[in-house]
Scaffold this active site. Sequence first.
Site, PDB file in Angstrom:
ATOM      1  N   PRO A 262      35.577  41.198  35.156  1.00  0.00           N
ATOM      2  CA  PRO A 262      34.793  42.127  35.946  1.00  0.00           C
ATOM      3  C   PRO A 262      34.759  41.297  37.185  1.00  0.00           C
ATOM      4  O   PRO A 262      34.362  40.043  37.243  1.00  0.00           O
ATOM      5  CB  PRO A 262      33.284  42.033  36.018  1.00  0.00           C
ATOM      6  CG  PRO A 262      33.393  42.046  34.256  1.00  0.00           C
ATOM      7  CD  PRO A 262      34.612  41.464  33.607  1.00  0.00           C
ATOM      8  N   GLU A 263      36.053  41.947  38.635  1.00  0.00           N
ATOM      9  CA  GLU A 263      35.885  41.390  39.932  1.00  0.00           C
ATOM     10  C   GLU A 263      34.906  42.030  40.036  1.00  0.00           C
ATOM     11  O   GLU A 263      34.224  42.887  40.185  1.00  0.00           O
ATOM     12  CB  GLU A 263      37.120  41.462  40.319  1.00  0.00           C
ATOM     13  CG  GLU A 263      38.167  40.428  39.434  1.00  0.00           C
ATOM     14  CD  GLU A 263      39.924  40.709  39.341  1.00  0.00           C
ATOM     15  OE1 GLU A 263      39.436  40.804  40.816  1.00  0.00           O
ATOM     16  OE2 GLU A 263      40.998  40.475  38.200  1.00  0.00           O
TER      17      GLU A 263
END
Length: 272
Positions: free
Chosen positions: A2-3
């Site tokens: 996840p960014e």
Amino acid sequence: MPELPEVETVCRGLRPHLLNQKFLSVQLNRANLRFPLSKDISTVLTGRKVRAIERRAKFIQLHLEGDYTLLIHLGMSGQLLVNPKVTSPHDHVIFNIKDGRIVYRDPRRFGFMDLCATVKLNQNKYLSNIGIEPLSDALTGSYLLKLFKNKKSPIKNLLLNQQLIAGLGNIYACEALFEAGIHPTRAGRDIPIELLEQLVATIQSVLKEAIKAGGSSLRDHRQTDGSLGYFQHNFRVYGREGQVCFRCREGVLIQKLTQGGRSSFFCPQCQK
DNA sequence: ATGCACTCCTGAACGC
DNA sequence: TGCGTTCAGGAGTGCA
């Protein structure tokens, strides 16, 4: 991992279920995530209410009553799921609340958690050296000009450096550079102010669009209800090696190279 | 200070 | 079908 958009999506999904809720108990199924989990997480959280849920960089911050904050980093494959229908052998932490449970699931175990005093959050080892928020007003062309002044590193590497700008990961760095027409190998110090201003605009637009889409699910990302994000359908360069560029459509194919051990995708025609 | 290779871990995809 | 190899959204560490 996840960014930023994926972490933001998770925070938004948690709020309706967790805000002002009290932890009835916290079950630590596995002490060794990326870093050892402190038993304090269970003892301190139990009986405390969640006062606020915020994102900083790629960290989720659960602010609790009594001046505690739980930091959660999802690593590469971490998920926070609200009342998942099925269990997984990778359900490492279970947060029990009145209406059910929040499950921290992380097959690769690159994620981690840290408990600290809210008033000392800025001194936390994970947050003290972190860069500015890309969606804040602090990110401007002139700010980047100053930041990159002496950097001969490729712009792509600079964008991934969390101590400079916090929250971009491999996907959105590639996408933002493509939109701005900047070649990923270009040295940071060689990029003129006009292009940096362009880059600020594309970083912010790609992040905002991705948040709207619930993030990108390549494999592991899930929203808190288990649903997929769908921004991966909007990728213009990431993962498109060998395919025709969406912008120039001149038969020029998207290329891939490796920088700092990570894949960079770009159009050799559109990005200079 | 900077840049890099390496490392943690699992699972999916691919080639043979 | 099955086995081995490679690769993946992150980031800390140690070394040159």
